[in-house]
Design a protein around this motif. Structure first.
Motif, PDB file in Angstrom:
ATOM      1  N   UNK A 286       0.583  -1.348   0.015  1.00 46.51           N
ATOM      2  CA  UNK A 286       0.051  -0.318  -0.368  1.00 46.51           C
ATOM      3  C   UNK A 286       0.690   1.526  -0.157  1.00 46.51           C
ATOM      4  N   UNK A 287       0.532   2.261  -0.414  1.00 48.70           N
ATOM      5  CA  UNK A 287       1.008   3.366  -0.692  1.00 48.70           C
ATOM      6  C   UNK A 287      -0.408   4.492  -0.351  1.00 48.70           C
ATOM      7  N   UNK A 288       0.231   5.353   0.511  1.00 45.99           N
ATOM      8  CA  UNK A 288      -1.159   6.220   0.443  1.00 45.99           C
ATOM      9  C   UNK A 288      -0.472   7.766   0.655  1.00 45.99           C
ATOM     10  N   UNK A 289      -1.284   8.658  -0.455  1.00 44.34           N
ATOM     11  CA  UNK A 289      -0.980  10.174  -0.960  1.00 44.34           C
ATOM     12  C   UNK A 289      -2.371  11.284   0.163  1.00 44.34           C
ATOM     13  N   UNK A 290      -2.054  12.381   0.045  1.00 44.28           N
ATOM     14  CA  UNK A 290      -2.878  12.817   0.196  1.00 44.28           C
ATOM     15  C   UNK A 290      -2.642  14.467  -0.536  1.00 44.28           C
ATOM     16  N   UNK A 291      -3.525  15.152  -0.752  1.00 42.95           N
ATOM     17  CA  UNK A 291      -3.856  16.322  -1.476  1.00 42.95           C
ATOM     18  C   UNK A 291      -4.601  16.772  -0.711  1.00 42.95           C
ATOM     19  N   UNK A 292      -3.851  18.093  -0.764  1.00 47.88           N
ATOM     20  CA  UNK A 292      -4.868  19.146   0.151  1.00 47.88           C
ATOM     21  C   UNK A 292      -6.003  19.661  -0.258  1.00 47.88           C
ATOM     22  N   UNK A 293      -6.730  19.808  -1.290  1.00 47.73           N
ATOM     23  CA  UNK A 293      -8.410  19.703  -1.273  1.00 47.73           C
ATOM     24  C   UNK A 293      -8.940  18.506  -1.420  1.00 47.73           C
ATOM     25  N   UNK A 294      -8.327  17.100  -1.819  1.00 48.15           N
ATOM     26  CA  UNK A 294      -8.879  16.319  -2.139  1.00 48.15           C
ATOM     27  C   UNK A 294      -9.416  15.595  -0.927  1.00 48.15           C
ATOM     28  N   UNK A 295      -8.543  15.401   0.157  1.00 49.07           N
ATOM     29  CA  UNK A 295      -8.543  14.437   0.812  1.00 49.07           C
ATOM     30  C   UNK A 295      -7.079  12.929   0.318  1.00 49.07           C
ATOM     31  N   UNK A 296      -7.365  11.622   0.850  1.00 53.92           N
ATOM     32  CA  UNK A 296      -6.589  11.068   0.949  1.00 53.92           C
ATOM     33  C   UNK A 296      -6.648  10.163  -0.592  1.00 53.92           C
ATOM     34  N   UNK A 297      -5.507   9.249  -0.707  1.00 51.84           N
ATOM     35  CA  UNK A 297      -5.951   8.280  -1.169  1.00 51.84           C
ATOM     36  C   UNK A 297      -4.956   6.794  -1.279  1.00 51.84           C
ATOM     37  N   UNK A 298      -5.706   5.711  -1.311  1.00 52.79           N
ATOM     38  CA  UNK A 298      -4.498   4.326  -0.985  1.00 52.79           C
ATOM     39  C   UNK A 298      -4.793   3.383  -2.286  1.00 52.79           C
ATOM     40  N   UNK A 299      -3.558   3.465  -2.475  1.00 53.70           N
ATOM     41  CA  UNK A 299      -2.831   2.818  -3.372  1.00 53.70           C
ATOM     42  C   UNK A 299      -2.930   1.327  -3.255  1.00 53.70           C
ATOM     43  N   UNK A 300      -3.340  -0.186  -3.636  1.00 49.60           N
ATOM     44  CA  UNK A 300      -2.244  -1.348  -3.393  1.00 49.60           C
ATOM     45  C   UNK A 300      -1.855  -1.417  -4.583  1.00 49.60           C
TER      46      UNK A 300
END
Length: 272
Positions: A38-52
Motif C-alpha cells: 500500500x501507498x497513501x497520498x494526500x491532496x490538500x483539497x481532495x483528501x487521502x487516497x490509498x494505492x494497492x
DNA sequence: GCGAGGCCCACCAGTATCAC
DNA sequence: GTGATACTGGTGGGCCTCGC
C-alpha cells in the motif's frame, strides 16, 4: 535511490525517505506507481487516497500533495506539461488541458511499462549519455500516451477499457449500458454469479476501484460532455446519469477534480 | 420572490478489515 | 475463501447564498 532527469520530465525510484512532511506542488503531471503493497497520498483539497499493489495515481500540475506512506519503494515520473499537452493535441482530445481524476487505477500496460523501466535501469551497463537520452525520449512519449489512454480524466467520456476476467466483464458491460439505473452491490454480485464479498474483492483487485465507486466515476465522466456542450442545469445533468440528488454529484465531482461542476463548466468555456 | 447551486448533517448501504 | 462487523462515504433533505 535513482533520479534520472530528462528534458521532458524526471524519473525517480527510491527505497529510503518514504514519507514526506512537506506539501509539494509544481507544474508537471506526476505518475505515481505502487509496486509493493500500500501507498497513501494526500491532496490538500481532495483528501487521502490509498494505492494497492500495481495501482497508479496521476496528479495534475499545481496540485498540493504529500506522500503519507509508501511500502518499500517509491516510483514516480514527472511528465512535463508541454509533452502531455502535445500528445493530447495529437490524439485529437478535447481542446483544454487534460485534468486527471484523483482516483486509484490499475492497468496492465502501465504496470508492464513500469516493470520494463525498472529492469532497464537496474541492469544497464556502461550506457552512454546519448543512449540514455534516446531511450528516455521514447519512454516519456510512451508514458504520456499510456497516461492519456488509461488515466481517468476530463479528456475522456467513458472509463478506459481494460481487460477483465469474464465474470467481471459481463457486469461492467451491464453497468455501462444501464449506468443511469439504480444498482446495488447485490445486483452486481448476482449478475456475476458469485457472492457479494467475493465480487467486491475481485472487482477492486482488477480495477483499482470498488464496484460502487467505479459506477459513480463512470457516471461522472458521462456528465462532462453535457457540462461542456449544453446549458442544461447541473441538477438535470446529475439526474440524467443516475445520481439521485445534486449534493452527492457535487461532492463527488469536487473530490475527483478539486472543483465543482459549475467551476468545471466555466473553466472549459473560458479556455474555448 | 424564485430558481440554481453549495453546504451541512443524520442515516444507512457499501467497503475494508479481520477472524475463522 | 468466506462471512461478520466496524468504519467510511454516499444519499436525501433542509437551509443558506447568490443572481436574475
Amino acid at each position: 535511490m535513482m533520479i534520472v532527469e530528462h528534458q521532458n520530465g524526471l524519473l525517480l525510484m527510491r527505497n529510503d525517505h518514504l514519507g514526506e512532511r512537506n506539501w509539494r506542488s509544481d507544474d508537471s503531471y506526476k505518475f505515481i506507481f505502487s509496486g509493493y503493497g500500500k501507498s497513501v497520498f494526500q491532496s490538500r483539497n481532495q483528501g487521502d487516497i490509498t494505492l494497492d499493489t500495481n495501482h497508479f495515481l496521476i496528479l495534475n500540475p499545481k496540485i498540493e500533495h504529500k506522500q503519507l506512506h509508501v511500502t518499500d519503494e517509491k516510483f514516480l515520473v514527472e511528465v512535463n506539461y508541454s509533452l502531455l499537452k502535445e500528445m493530447a493535441d495529437q490524439l485529437g482530445m478535447v481542446p483544454i488541458d487534460p485534468e486527471f481524476a484523483f482516483v486509484a487505477s490499475k492497468n496492465q500496460q502501465l504496470s508492464s511499462w513500469v516493470s520494463f523501466m525498472k529492469t532497464y535501469f537496474n541492469h544497464r551497463v556502461d550506457t552512454s549519455l546519448n543512449t540514455q537520452e534516446l531511450f528516455l525520449d521514447n519512454s516519456m512519449i510512451q508514458l504520456a500516451l499510456l497516461m492519456l489512454q488509461y488515466g481517468t480524466g476530463t479528456h475522456q467520456q467513458v472509463l478506459p477499457s481494460i481487460h477483465l476476467p469474464s465474470v467481471l466483464e459481463d457486469v461492467v458491460d451491464a453497468l455501462k449500458q444501464s449506468y443511469d439505473m439504480e444498482w446495488t452491490l447485490d445486483d452486481m454480485a448476482i449478475l456475476a454469479g458469485v457472492n457479494k464479498y467475493q465480487f467486491a474483492h475481485l472487482f477492486k483487485k482488477e480495477t483499482g476501484l470498488s464496484p460502487y465507486s467505479w459506477l459513480q466515476i463512470y457516471r461522472l465522466l458521462k456528465t462532462q460532455e453535457w457540462l461542456r456542450y449544453t446549458d442544461d442545469s447541473i441538477l438535470s445533468i446529475a439526474l440524467k446519469v443516475g445520481f439521485r440528488n445534486i449534493s452527492s454529484y457535487n461532492q463527488l465531482f469536487k473530490r475527483v477534480y478539486g472543483k465543482t461542476p459549475s467551476e468545471f463548466r466555466l473553466s472549459y468555456r473560458k479556455n474555448r
